[in-house]
Each structure stands twice: as structure tokens, then as C-alpha cells.
Design a protein around this motif. Structure first.
Motif, PDB file in Angstrom:
ATOM      1  N   UNK A 186     -10.943  11.835  11.704  1.00 28.58           N
ATOM      2  CA  UNK A 186     -11.567  11.267  12.885  1.00 28.58           C
ATOM      3  C   UNK A 186     -10.863  10.064  13.475  1.00 28.58           C
ATOM      4  N   UNK A 187      -9.726   9.673  12.921  1.00 27.52           N
ATOM      5  CA  UNK A 187      -8.990   8.536  13.464  1.00 27.52           C
ATOM      6  C   UNK A 187      -8.197   8.974  14.701  1.00 27.52           C
ATOM      7  N   UNK A 188      -8.059   8.064  15.625  1.00 28.12           N
ATOM      8  CA  UNK A 188      -7.211   8.336  16.770  1.00 28.12           C
ATOM      9  C   UNK A 188      -5.750   8.185  16.400  1.00 28.12           C
ATOM     10  N   UNK A 189      -4.844   8.541  17.318  1.00 30.07           N
ATOM     11  CA  UNK A 189      -3.400   8.439  17.026  1.00 30.07           C
ATOM     12  C   UNK A 189      -2.905   7.003  17.125  1.00 30.07           C
ATOM     13  N   UNK A 190      -3.477   6.150  16.286  1.00 25.82           N
ATOM     14  CA  UNK A 190      -3.148   4.730  16.318  1.00 25.82           C
ATOM     15  C   UNK A 190      -2.606   4.274  14.967  1.00 25.82           C
ATOM     16  N   UNK A 191      -1.786   3.237  15.008  1.00 27.43           N
ATOM     17  CA  UNK A 191      -1.255   2.629  13.790  1.00 27.43           C
ATOM     18  C   UNK A 191      -1.965   1.303  13.565  1.00 27.43           C
ATOM     19  N   UNK A 192      -2.562   1.149  12.396  1.00 30.00           N
ATOM     20  CA  UNK A 192      -3.188  -0.113  12.019  1.00 30.00           C
ATOM     21  C   UNK A 192      -2.233  -0.871  11.103  1.00 30.00           C
ATOM     22  N   UNK A 193      -2.036  -2.163  11.385  1.00 28.84           N
ATOM     23  CA  UNK A 193      -1.126  -2.950  10.552  1.00 28.84           C
ATOM     24  C   UNK A 193      -1.704  -4.336  10.333  1.00 28.84           C
ATOM     25  N   UNK A 194      -1.514  -4.853   9.108  1.00 27.31           N
ATOM     26  CA  UNK A 194      -2.047  -6.158   8.730  1.00 27.31           C
ATOM     27  C   UNK A 194      -0.940  -6.934   8.018  1.00 27.31           C
ATOM     28  N   UNK A 195      -0.674  -8.148   8.500  1.00 23.26           N
ATOM     29  CA  UNK A 195       0.436  -8.933   7.981  1.00 23.26           C
ATOM     30  C   UNK A 195      -0.023 -10.295   7.490  1.00 23.26           C
ATOM     31  N   UNK A 196       0.762 -10.881   6.597  1.00 23.02           N
ATOM     32  CA  UNK A 196       0.544 -12.240   6.148  1.00 23.02           C
ATOM     33  C   UNK A 196      -0.057 -12.342   4.769  1.00 23.02           C
ATOM     34  N   UNK A 197      -0.209 -13.607   4.310  1.00 22.25           N
ATOM     35  CA  UNK A 197      -0.767 -13.902   2.991  1.00 22.25           C
ATOM     36  C   UNK A 197       0.060 -13.265   1.876  1.00 22.25           C
ATOM     37  N   UNK A 198       1.345 -13.028   2.150  1.00 27.93           N
ATOM     38  CA  UNK A 198       2.224 -12.456   1.131  1.00 27.93           C
ATOM     39  C   UNK A 198       2.198 -10.952   1.066  1.00 27.93           C
ATOM     40  N   UNK A 199       1.515 -10.316   2.024  1.00 30.00           N
ATOM     41  CA  UNK A 199       1.400  -8.852   2.026  1.00 30.00           C
ATOM     42  C   UNK A 199       1.687  -8.304   3.417  1.00 30.00           C
ATOM     43  N   UNK A 200       2.001  -7.038   3.441  1.00 20.92           N
ATOM     44  CA  UNK A 200       2.129  -6.301   4.703  1.00 20.92           C
ATOM     45  C   UNK A 200       1.562  -4.916   4.448  1.00 20.92           C
ATOM     46  N   UNK A 201       0.590  -4.514   5.237  1.00 19.61           N
ATOM     47  CA  UNK A 201      -0.077  -3.242   4.986  1.00 19.61           C
ATOM     48  C   UNK A 201      -0.320  -2.511   6.290  1.00 19.61           C
ATOM     49  N   UNK A 202      -0.426  -1.210   6.211  1.00 20.61           N
ATOM     50  CA  UNK A 202      -0.685  -0.426   7.402  1.00 20.61           C
ATOM     51  C   UNK A 202      -1.208   0.956   7.067  1.00 20.61           C
ATOM     52  N   UNK A 203      -1.764   1.605   8.070  1.00 16.67           N
ATOM     53  CA  UNK A 203      -2.300   2.951   7.925  1.00 16.67           C
ATOM     54  C   UNK A 203      -2.064   3.700   9.213  1.00 16.67           C
ATOM     55  N   UNK A 204      -1.694   4.958   9.100  1.00 18.18           N
ATOM     56  CA  UNK A 204      -1.471   5.774  10.288  1.00 18.18           C
ATOM     57  C   UNK A 204      -1.765   7.233   9.979  1.00 18.18           C
ATOM     58  N   UNK A 205      -2.327   7.966  10.953  1.00 16.29           N
ATOM     59  CA  UNK A 205      -2.590   9.394  10.744  1.00 16.29           C
ATOM     60  C   UNK A 205      -1.311  10.207  10.875  1.00 16.29           C
ATOM     61  N   UNK A 206      -1.170  11.207  10.019  1.00 11.48           N
ATOM     62  CA  UNK A 206      -0.026  12.118  10.091  1.00 11.48           C
ATOM     63  C   UNK A 206      -0.393  13.391  10.851  1.00 11.48           C
ATOM     64  N   UNK A 207      -1.627  13.802  10.726  1.00  7.10           N
ATOM     65  CA  UNK A 207      -2.166  14.959  11.431  1.00  7.10           C
ATOM     66  C   UNK A 207      -3.684  14.797  11.409  1.00  7.10           C
ATOM     67  N   UNK A 208      -4.423  15.842  11.655  1.00  2.00           N
ATOM     68  CA  UNK A 208      -5.878  15.720  11.745  1.00  2.00           C
ATOM     69  C   UNK A 208      -6.550  15.503  10.393  1.00  2.00           C
ATOM     70  N   UNK A 209      -5.846  15.790   9.290  1.00  2.00           N
ATOM     71  CA  UNK A 209      -6.473  15.709   7.976  1.00  2.00           C
ATOM     72  C   UNK A 209      -5.812  14.742   7.001  1.00  2.00           C
TER      73      UNK A 209
END
Length: 395
Positions: A186-209
Motif C-alpha cells: 500500500x505504499x506509494x512510489x516514494x523513498x523515505x530517508x532518515x539521516x543523522x544521530x550517527x545513522x542513515x536509514x531509508x525504505x523504498x518499494x520495489x514493486x507492489x509486494x
């Protein structure tokens, strides 16, 4: 280097161009050469087509290269912003003539005999030789290897033979994983990214599942043992993400990942300054892909750059004439020098920028964090987009 010929066997066949590695760079180069009417043989160490990594970001420069290779529209139809590498490799493989790839053929060394004559020793004891006549009746016909292209990854045997600097550890590691949602995420075709505090993280959909996630950090003594199992790695990632107060769907994606879908690896890169005077090509030998420009994943440009390499290398080689069924070495050497000229500074730029971007985005230093959040964020985004606007040209 001396080869123990008592324990080896010669390999039959006749190929003018041998490509080591059936990854993105190797298959893109082979396909580009095929489009130019030039045969090649791709040696792959695994018994079947095998992807490395989790996902491949198809930026604008990647699609330009895919269009040049004739498979851009196919990739556009099948995928979203993140491309599973095995599907891309399959698309490249299916466009190649049958028999182009020889599996279970791992190169362990490159030898130099009588100056420019080269031999490739395989893990099974086989040898591919160059420009040698049959000396004994019991020997099979030898493969004539006149051009050698190393697309054999960050630990490239060919890059080592060329004398390229060893990849360096960046001081950072990355955990990566896949979360599978059978009924759709159910996620849209968007990239979520979070930076700082000594970390870098992200999530992105590859396809519908399927959803891909990553988490980079600088290991310390207190993190000892997190790599002992996928379960401990997941627990480590989730606990740190909770501290960053990321959205619950990001935590859920990590927690949902199967144990076999979680990987931890150190982030390495080739020192960019070493490429300024490095021998990217020597004689009829060169390197491409991660064998040339291993970089940290902070720009998501490693695979894109490998596609660029393939198109440009195929163009430079394809413009050298095959005369009377053979390759004129001087023309090939000139073509490879031109390829090296084009890719040297592009590789330098990508590696250096990825390294700096990773450090800045992940930093927990108060001053760097202030600059990143208030001043540099827009500049970094514009820089990334400029790098992704590169045009490798056509075949």
C-alpha cells in the motif's frame, strides 16, 4: 607468474573478447558489443545468473544507458523506482546469444607470458591462453583471448593485475533487508530517508509486494555481536530506529523481514585520488563496474554507473575494426584508452561524492548536523540530480 601446467587443462574455443563477471557491467558490455556485431565470452563464477545486493535504483542516467542497449522500455514497464538486480540481469541475459555466458568459471589469476601474452587460470584448473599455438597433439585447441575486460566486482582479480589500489573500508557498515507483503504493502512510489544521530536509514518499494530497507552506521565496541545472526541485526536496527522516532511503517518493514533477507556488510570504496593516475586500461585489458569504481551506496549510483560503463566500453571497442576474423591490437588499445579517459573522472566524481554525502548525512556532530539540515540539504539534492543527469550516449 608461473602456472603449474601439470595440474591444468586447456579450454577449447575461440573468442576475441573475454569478459570476467556476469553482473550488470559485464552483461551490459556484452550486450552492447552484440548490438555492434562483436562476439564476446562472459565468464561467471557462479553456476547460474546471480545478483549481488538487494536493489538497483534506476536514475535518469541508468535509463539512458538501458535505452542505448534496447531494453529501457521493458524495464520501465516492469518496475518502479527500485529495480531488483536479478530481474535486470535476466533482461540483459535474454538479449544475448545463447552460449555467451559460461557459468562455473571463476578466474583466480591473470598471468603474463612473453610480454603481452596473457593466460587466465580458472578455479577448476582450466587455463584460457592468448595467441598460443598448439604445442602438443594431445592438447585441445586453445582459446585465443585477445581482449580481457574485468567486471568481476570489488575484489576484482583483473583490477589487481592492473595494479589498481585496494578498496578501503569507509568506517561504516550497512544492514539491508526485504519485507514481503503478500497482499500488497500500500505504499506509494516514494523513498523515505532518515539521516543523522550517527545513522542513515531509508525504505523504498520495489514493486507492489516488496519493500527494500537499509540502515547504515559506524560500528563501535558496543555493537560487537550484532552481526552474529540476522535476528540480532534486526533487533539492533529496530532499537536504533525507535530512538530516531521514525514512522511505524518503517519499523514494521524491518520487523517483517525474513531472517534470510537481512544482510550486514562493511561499506568499501576505492580511494578516488588513486584513480587519477591509475591504469584503468593496459594493453588490451581494462576494468568496468565495481571492479573500476566501487563506492559507498549513498548516491544509489553503483549500478547506474556500471550500465554507463557497459555502453561506453562497447562503443569504444565496437569502433575498432575486426580484420580478417581477428582484432588489431593497436586499435583495441586506442579504444580502451579512450574508454579509460572518459570514465576516469566520472568514476572519481561518483566515488568522492558518495563518500562525502554518506559522512555528512550520517554524522552526529552538532555543527555538521546543523549545516546539513539548514544549509547543505538542498545542495546535496541538487548535486545528486546533476550526477544522475549524465548521458553516456548511444552505441
Amino acid at each position: 607468474m608461473r602456472l603449474n601446467t601439470m595440474e591444468t587443462k586447456e579450454v577449447a574455443g575461440a573468442e576475441d573478447i573475454v569478459i570476467v563477471g556476469a553482473g550488470i557491467a559485464g552483461l551490459a558490455t556484452a550486450l552492447g558489443l552484440h548490438k555492434k556485431g562483436v562476439r564476446s565470452l562472459v565468464l561467471e563464477s557462479s553456476p547460474e545468473l546471480r545478483a549481488s545486493g538487494f536493489a538497483f535504483g534506476t536514475w535518469k542516467n541508468a535509463f539512458r544507458a538501458l535505452d542505448a542497449l534496447g531494453i529501457g522500455d521493458r524495464i520501465r514497464k516492469e518496475h518502479m523506482q527500485a529495480q531488483a538486480r536479478d530481474l535486470l540481469l535476466q533482461a540483459l541475459e535474454e538479449e544475448l546469444p545463447r552460449g555467451t555466458i559460461r557459468y562455473s568459471s571463476k578466474i583466480v589469476s591473470v598471468a603474463e607470458e612473453d610480454g603481452n601474452v596473457k593466460a587466465l587460470q580458472l578455479a577448476d584448473g582450466s587455463i584460457l591462453r592468448a595467441k598460443l599455438k598448439v604445442a602438443q597433439k594431445e592438447q585441445k585447441e586453445k582459446t585465443h583471448v585477445q581482449v580481457l575486460i574485468g567486471c568481476d566486482g570489488i575484489n576484482s582479480v583483473v583490477a589487481k593485475w592492473l595494479g589498481l589500489a585496494k578498496p578501503s573500508y569507509s568506517g561504516r557498515s550497512a544492514a539491508r533487508g526485504f519485507a514481503h507483503y503478500p497482499d500488497g504493502h500500500g505504499f506509494g512510489p516514494n523513498i523515505l530517508q532518515f539521516n543523522g544521530h550517527g545513522f542513515r536509514s531509508g525504505m523504498m518499494p520495489c514493486n507492489e509486494r516488496d519493500v527494500y530497507w537499509f540502515f547504515t552506521f559506524s560500528p563501535s565496541e558496543k555493537d560487537n555481536g550484532v552481526d552474529e545472526s540476522a535476528a540480532r541485526m534486526k533487533q539492533f536496527v529496530v532499537s536504533n530506529l525507535r530512538g530516531l522516532k521514525v514512522p511505524s511503517e518503517v519499523l514494521a518493514a524491518v520487523e517483517k523481514s525474513q531472517m534470510s533477507d537481512v544482510l550486514l556488510a562493511p561499506l568499501r570504496f576505492r580511494p578516488p585520488l588513486s584513480l587519477v593516475t591509475a591504469s584503468i586500461s593496459r594493453g588490451c585489458v581494462c576494468v568496468a563496474g565495481d571492479a573500476l569504481h566501487p563506492m559507498t551506496p549513498d548516491l544509489a549510483q553503483g549500478g547506474c554507473a556500471a550500465l554507463e560503463d557497459g555502453v561506453i566500453l562497447a562503443r569504444c571497442l565496437g569502433e575498432t575494426t575486426i580484420i580478417n576474423g581477428g582484432i588489431e591490437s593497436k586499435r583495441v588499445e586506442a579504444g580502451l584508452r579512450e574508454y579509460a579517459r572518459i570514465r576516469r573522472w566520472r568514476s572519481f566524481d561518483l566515488i568522492a561524492t558518495a563518500y562525502v554525502v554518506g559522512l555528512v548525512q550520517q554524522s552526529d556532530n552538532a555543527f555538521v548536523s546543523f549545516l546539513r539540515d539548514r544549509v547543505l540539504s538542498g545542495a546535496l539534492a541538487r548535486r545528486l540530480l546533476r550526477l544522475a543527469d549524465y548521458d553516456c550516449g548511444t552505441l
